[in-house]
Design an enzyme around this catalytic site. Structure first.
Site, PDB file in Angstrom:
ATOM      1  CG  ASP A 128      21.726  10.201  57.158  1.00 34.97           C
ATOM      2  OD1 ASP A 128      21.771   8.975  57.385  1.00 34.97           O
ATOM      3  OD2 ASP A 128      22.559  10.992  57.613  1.00 34.97           O
ATOM      4  CG  ASP A 332      19.536  17.201  59.601  1.00 37.01           C
ATOM      5  OD1 ASP A 332      20.705  16.831  59.865  1.00 37.01           O
ATOM      6  OD2 ASP A 332      19.100  17.276  58.436  1.00 37.01           O
ATOM      7  CB  CYS A 372      16.447  24.191  78.769  1.00 36.74           C
ATOM      8  SG  CYS A 372      18.050  24.744  79.412  1.00 36.74           S
ATOM      9  CB  CYS A 375      18.437  27.558  81.933  1.00 39.73           C
ATOM     10  SG  CYS A 375      19.586  27.853  80.563  1.00 39.73           S
TER      11      CYS A 375
END
Length: 435
Positions: A128, A332, A372, A375
């Site tokens: 940014d 984002d 993931c 998990c």
């Protein structure tokens, strides 16, 4: 359809560099064609659905859109290794030019070979411009990006009680004091372009002034015109630097659309910047949550259809679906890792706080069926213990899960457009999450 899909005249002082062809965007399937909405859905939306799938091509790889872009503010997604971010499916990372300018310095990243090489991230990168810090440090000090209310009762230059204004805006740019040590610095469109070229991201944003819903209509108009003039200066400097730094991968430049809650200002900004030779656009500024879809649609009705559109600072599920169906391509937000550091984890049925006592003996994963790393390998009880024990790895594990949750949700929305069942997928997903 957008008002000016192909018009793209250059500012008089800018000549497009040949390297610009290294960046491209290709529209895939249109939501309105793949998933034809009913007349009632269109009426409820306030207008046609502008969502689409697409492919952004950068020198460091492609981004299949819609896509959630993980935020790595200081060249790191907080508490998570770049390798883990890649493994959980994130296609790109966004860093903050203001923070990297202050520490370690843009010249360090340039010497390292650019942002991606510096942080060992091999995919596309965004930076940014520093415009958010203009608001947060000075022109809206202690004001937040309020998504709920409009309040013009205070002065445009208000400063929080007992606080010092750290940034001052003028026509040429912004003077600001570093939040790290108080040193005085100058940002302008030209300086922002120089900093972002040194950082070396694939996609960067033009320097803009971010306003809030608390600023007056008069100030919004003044700021919008300043942002337009800054946009022209950004393009001129961007093309100069691109030609000067021949041999470097091309960095795409996105213009930033402001205008707060005002339809005429949003549309004017889109027409003004849409006629400039930007590679894409960021939809920025404060958006009333209840009008988010409407504002995004206003913008995308005006912006060139053959350019990608990034919505800055969005991650809540309802906001993401609303933005997608109204034509935003990428998003984002810091929220997935920010809430993780306070033990909050995302789940198909809502967001939960793992610090609760009920998790002390809960030996299941954060989410059944989630693929993931967290998990597949750790229990709620263990991560609860880590958080209570103030062990930093708790934030790492929850952040991995939260980033995967949002990335997958957006990926699945993209697949749903392709499959022709987006509206059914949206209804099922949000119905569960907000039940």
């Amino acid at each position: 359809m957008p008002a000016n899909p192909d018009s793209n005249p250059l500012p008089a002082a800018a000549a497009a560099p040949a390297q610009q062809s290294e960046f491209s965007f290709r529209v895939g399937k249109r939501l309105s064609e793949a998933c034809p909405p009913s007349a009632g859905q269109i009426a409820a939306n306030g207008g046609e659905f502008l969502g689409r799938t697409g492919t952004i091509t950068t020198p460091h790889g492609e981004i299949q859109t819609p896509a959630f872009i993980a935020v790595g503010t200081k060249a790191t997604v907080k508490s998570v290794l770049p390798e883990s971010i890649a493994e959980l499916g994130a296609q790109a990372v966004l860093s903050n030019a203001y923070h990297l300018y202050l520490q370690p310095g843009a010249d360090i990243l340039d010497e390292a070979g650019g942002l991606g090489a510096f942080m060992n991230w091999h995919g596309p990168t965004f930076t940014d411009s520093g415009g958010f810090q203009v608001m947060s440090l000075g022109s809206g000090f202690k004001k937040v990006i309020d998504m709920k209310s409009v309040d013009h009762s205070g002065p445009d230059d208000a400063v929080a009680p007992g606080k010092e204004r750290l940034a001052h805006v003028d026509e040429e740019g912004v003077w600001f004091k570093s939040h790290l040590n108080g040193d005085r610095h100058r940002f302008s469109p030209e300086i922002s372009m120089n900093v972002q070229h040194q950082i070396g991201a694939d996609i960067m944003f033009a320097f803009d002034e971010l306003t809030t819903l608390q600023n007056s209509r008069g100030y919004q108009e003044e700021s919008l015109e300043r942002t337009r003039r800054w946009a022209e200066r950004c393009i001129t400097e961007h093309f100069r630097l691109t030609n000067e730094r021949a041999g470097k991968p091309y960095q795409a430049l996105f213009g930033v659309i402001q205008g707060a809650q005002y339809e005429d200002l949003r549309r004017k900004a889109c027409r003004d910047l849409g006629a400039m030779n930007f590679d894409g656009f960021g939809i920025g500024g404060a958006l009333e949550k209840e009008n988010l879809g409407t504002i995004v649609r206003w913008c995308n009705e005006e912006l060139p259809e053959n350019k990608p559109r990034h919505l800055l600072g969005i991650s809540e599920p309802d906001d993401i679906f609303t933005a997608i169906e109204n034509g935003a391509d990428t998003f984002d937000c810091v929220s997935p890792t920010r809430v993780a550091r306070n033990s909050a984890f995302y789940h198909p049925t809502g967001r939960y706080n793992l610090s609760g006592a009920k998790y002390k003996r809960d030996f299941g994963p954060l989410q059944e069926g989630c693929d993931c790393y967290a998990c597949l390998n750790y229990s709620r009880a263990y991560i609860h213990h880590l958080f209570k024990a103030k062990e930093m790895v708790s934030a790492t594990l929850i952040s991995i899960h939260n980033e995967r949750f949002v990335v997958k949700m957006v990926d699945d929305a993209r697949l749903a457009i392709e499959a022709g069942n987006f509206f059914e997928f949206k209804a099922e997903t949000l119905g569960q999450y907000y039940s």
